[in-house]
Scaffold this active site. Structure first.
Site, mmCIF file in Angstrom:
data_model
loop_
_atom_site.group_PDB
_atom_site.id
_atom_site.type_symbol
_atom_site.label_atom_id
_atom_site.label_comp_id
_atom_site.label_asym_id
_atom_site.label_seq_id
_atom_site.Cartn_x
_atom_site.Cartn_y
_atom_site.Cartn_z
ATOM 1 C CD GLN A 443 -3.116 -0.803 0.259
ATOM 2 O OE1 GLN A 443 -3.087 0.167 -0.494
ATOM 3 N NE2 GLN A 443 -4.117 -1.656 0.269
ATOM 4 C CD GLU A 492 0.153 -11.632 -4.634
ATOM 5 O OE1 GLU A 492 0.385 -11.199 -5.775
ATOM 6 O OE2 GLU A 492 -0.775 -11.209 -3.901
ATOM 7 C CG ASP A 546 -6.365 -5.572 -0.776
ATOM 8 O OD1 ASP A 546 -7.064 -4.902 -1.566
ATOM 9 O OD2 ASP A 546 -5.315 -5.132 -0.267
ATOM 10 C CB CYS A 574 -8.666 -0.438 -5.176
ATOM 11 S SG CYS A 574 -8.417 -1.742 -6.393
#
Length: 647
Positions: A443, A492, A546, A574
């Site tokens: 971030q 990931e 996320d 986002c």
């Protein structure tokens, strides 16, 4: 020469941006962003530095592509971005170009030639919202067929209406949608903005007003997914009380919202400027033809870039602005030329500079260039390192990335050389230390990031639970949670980030965290089965997700929904538009299963002065009667000043 080759290949993103199709930018001012490209336009760097912007449409951009005419009744009145996002998620193929008018029931879509067969197989005959999707051969729209800018008739009432849309009445406080529409109108009229206007479009309003704009935007997003879920509920005959128009009054939610919306989490006043810990700068020439290192002001029709200084941009730290000056002098004195992007040229060396800065001032620098012959690499790197050290800007790590593609978004196999100093940069967050590489996802506003994570952790309530951290990056969220739960399992896409997560766990002495590399849709279903079986049937499972801007793959959503031991999901988004589609899928009822119900939402302003906004949403598993008539969980997490929602 003693340099370490740290990468010769890494897997590409789930939905890779095409070569020559995207240029990253800061708050609207374009610049390169290879890491965010690997995350498929992930979130945070698109947000503040902000996002990707397609270069001018040219026939060269579509070389090596196949175009299709894709149609469905479900496309009618859907905006281009929703259709494009759905096509990318449903096919797993990167969309090179997509053109659609909202009223159309079809779109023109271009994909790489090698992906054409897989795209047709995945999309042709499938359904979007109940209606079949058809794929036929087509061709991309010719940019030259569009109406030239400036051809509007001044006497045409439509032109007058368009001009009126460009400006706001005095004293009017616009919404983020108003501002985005204004930007589109200016762009369509050929009105050029300054680099400051592109980078910080909200700067003219007080920060308190910016927060009101963004909180309103998130409320609209909640109304959007509530409305979509209501429509789906009516179509399938599966009533859910939280979509009822009377529900907001029962849970003290804003009108039309299926759950309460907490007051926005803003960036602290002392961090409203210089808050970016990562920026990417383009190397080129300004309008006067002089060498500049900053952000792309515009891309000319011949694909050349006009670069403007970053000195006036409020969210760029002062040390990074000084670094740009060092590079201006370095490039001017270098025997290596600036990379020439013009059609038919594609020569030169210098391309971009990526900078990361830790809270203690240390900086990691990655310089992107065209390939340099091995026998000339020392000629390039020696003065580079010397200039950075002489500037006394606390540069502790230097990398070189080779990229011969048209786009500054480096391809998946771009070589990466570590040429000086430490291999990683250490950034503290919530009492832990995280080692970050040049390509790692992290971030970019760590101050407000801590506030976001604290809220997510309080809503997740992970005590003694198995925590699934989906799209975990370098493990920041999961490792911050690990101290409070039984075990963290992270997934990931980028192996380099996954390896960083393991190293960060070891660095912080955390032993109850495991990380797996791969696409979440491939890894998660079996991983859930294995981990839940290992933890035992009595173990509660919670998840934090996320995802990048396109949202979660449908297989990930189904795996989460079908795991009956999964009690809570905290969704960090986002892109509230893709979140809406995902919420509808997660909350849809399935026979024999308890559905998820949205409980609370909150806006988080990670990127002051830009139009970008993060959103956090809590969903809880509720018994069928709770989703369609009974009370919701009495344990629903709430903000300190709010009461729990009731049925």
């Amino acid at each position: 020469h003693g340099y370490k080759l740290v990468q010769t290949r890494r897997p590409g993103p789930a939905f890779p941006a095409p070569q020559g199709a995207a240029v990253a930018h800061v708050g609207g001012a374009m610049s390169a962003d290879a890491e965010t490209e690997a995350r498929a336009e992930a979130g945070d760097d698109a947000e503040a530095a902000g996002g990707k912007e397609a270069s001018a449409s040219t026939s060269e951009e579509l070389e090596g592509c196949v175009s299709f005419h894709v149609s469905s009744k479900d496309f009618v009145r859907l905006p281009l971005e929703k259709v494009k996002t759905w096509l990318a998620k449903a096919s797993g193929i990167g969309i090179r170009k997509c053109f659609k008018v909202k009223q159309w029931g079809y779109a023109f879509v271009s994909v790489r030639t090698e992906d054409a067969a897989a795209f047709r197989t995945a999309i042709d005959g499938t359904t979007m919202r109940g209606n079949e999707v058809s794929v036929k051969d087509g061709r991309a729209r010719d940019a030259n067929s569009r109406r030239p800018r400036g051809d509007e008739d001044d006497d045409d009432p439509r032109s007058a209406k368009k001009r009126k849309k460009m400006e706001f009445p005095e004293g009017y406080v616009p919404t983020l949608k108003d501002i985005k529409d204004k930007e589109k109108a200016h762009k369509g009229a050929g009105i050029e903005k300054t680099i400051l206007q592109k980078s910080a479009p909200l700067l003219e309003w007080p920060y308190e007003t910016q927060l009101v704009m963004k909180e309103t935007y998130v409320k609209s997003a909640v109304r959007n997914f509530t409305k979509q879920a209501r429509t789906r509920s009516e179509e399938y005959g599966s009533p859910m009380d939280w979509v009822d128009p009377k529900w907001p009054g029962k849970v003290r939610a804003p009108a039309g919202c299926g759950c309460p919306v907490d007051p926005i989490i803003g960036t602290p006043q002392d961090s409203l400027t210089g808050y970016r810990n990562k920026c990417e700068f383009s190397i080129g020439h300004n309008t006067a033809g002089k060498i500049e290192v900053g952000f792309v002001l515009r891309v000319a029709q011949d694909q050349s870039q006009i670069v403007d200084s970053a000195d006036a941009i409020p969210h760029v730290p002062e040390a990074m602005k000084k670094l740009c000056g060092v590079f201006r002098d370095l490039v001017a004195a270098s025997p290596f030329a600036i990379f020439d992007r013009r059609r038919g040229m594609k020569c030169g060396t210098w391309r971009t500079v990526m900078v990361r800065q830790s809270t203690n001032g240390d900086m990691l620098v990655m310089v992107q260039t065209a390939s340099i012959p091995e026998e000339r690499q020392e000629e390039f790197t020696k003065p580079l390192v010397a200039a950075l050290l002489a500037a006394d800007l606390r540069v502790t790590s230097v990398y070189l990335q080779f990229n011969d593609a048209v786009s500054d978004a480096a391809p998946a196999d771009a070589p990466l050389l570590h040429i000086h100093g430490a291999e990683r940069l250490t950034i503290p967050l919530m009492g832990l230390n995280f080692e970050i590489g040049p390509l790692s996802f992290f971030q970019s506003n760590h101050r407000t990031c801590s506030l976001l994570y604290e809220r997510a952790l309080s809503w997740l309530r992970p005590q003694n639970a198995l925590v699934l951290d989906v799209c975990c990056g370098v493990g920041t969220i999961g490792l911050c949670i690990a101290r409070s739960c039984r075990k963290v399992v992270g997934i990931e896409l980028v192996p380099e980030a996954c390896e960083s997560a393991r190293q960060n766990a070891s660095l912080n002495g955390i032993k109850n965290a495991a990380f797996f590399a791969g696409k979440a849709e491939d890894v998660l279903p079996q991983l859930i089965d294995d981990e839940v079986a290992s933890a035992g049937k009595d173990c509660e499972v919670v998840a934090i997700v996320d995802p990048p801007r396109p949202g979660l793959h449908r297989d990930v959503l189904m795996a989460l929904r079908d795991c009956q031991q999964l009690k809570r999901v905290v969704y960090v988004s986002c892109n509230p538009e893709s979140l809406a589609d995902d919420v509808v899928k997660l909350t849809s009822q399935k026979e024999g299963q308890d559905a998820f119900v949205p409980m609370r939402a909150v806006a988080v302003d990670m990127f002051p002065h830009t139009v970008h906004c993060e959103m956090v949403l809590l969903l809880e598993r509720a018994p069928v009667q709770a989703a369609s008539g009974g009370p919701v969980s009495s344990e629903a997490a709430v903000a300190p000043d709010a009461s729990p929602p009731t049925g």
